[in-house]
Design a protein around this motif. Structure first.
Motif: not given
Length: 155
Positions: A1-7, A40-41
């Motif tokens: 699993x890979x964290x992608x970004x805050x939304x 910055x994601x």
């Protein structure tokens, strides 16, 4: 699993894109209309589309919870503060403070009451303490970090 970004859910995506560009210098790298990814994601999502995704009503989406923040570090903190002071629409959580470890920070709200923290770059904190005459050991103690961290910051 890979964290992608805050939304972040926003009321007006166009105004939010402008806010993040004008205040923090973030640029749009992907724009799908109802969803935008910034440098910055950070991702922005319209409230309307978000309600549908999570199957909630309008009155079940809340802003201004004061329970999370986006954190940024700024190399030229004092210039950034001058820029903020020139903007008449910034609502501050608090003015500039200095944490116990020596980092200066300011917190303010975006247009939808999400908290933004902008802090002095930690390398700059180390350099500021060393320039004031503190040794690497004293700086490490003041910042509550290992001496090796201080040494790495000033290289």
């Amino acid at each position: 699993m890979k964290f992608k970004s805050p939304l972040l859910v926003v009321n007006d995506i166009e105004k939010s894109k402008k806010f993040y560009k004008d205040v923090l210098g973030l640029r749009v790298i992907l724009d799908f209309g109802a969803n935008v990814t910034l440098t910055g994601g950070v991702s922005l999502q319209t409230k309307e589309s978000w309600k549908n995704f999570i199957q909630k009503k309008d009155d079940e989406i809340y802003f201004g919870g004061n329970d999370a923040e986006l954190c940024f570090e700024e190399d030229n903190f004092n210039s950034f503060i001058e820029k903020l002071n020139d903007l008449n629409f910034i609502e501050y959580v608090h003015p500039v403070i200095e944490h116990s470890w020596g980092q200066k920070v300011v917190r303010f709200y975006d247009l939808d009451k999400h908290i933004i923290e902008v802090g002095e770059n930690m390398n700059a904190v180390c350099k500021r303490f060393l320039a004031s005459g503190l040794t690497a050991e004293e700086t490490a103690k003041k910042m509550d970090v290992p001496v090796s961290y201080v040494q790495k910051c000033v290289k």
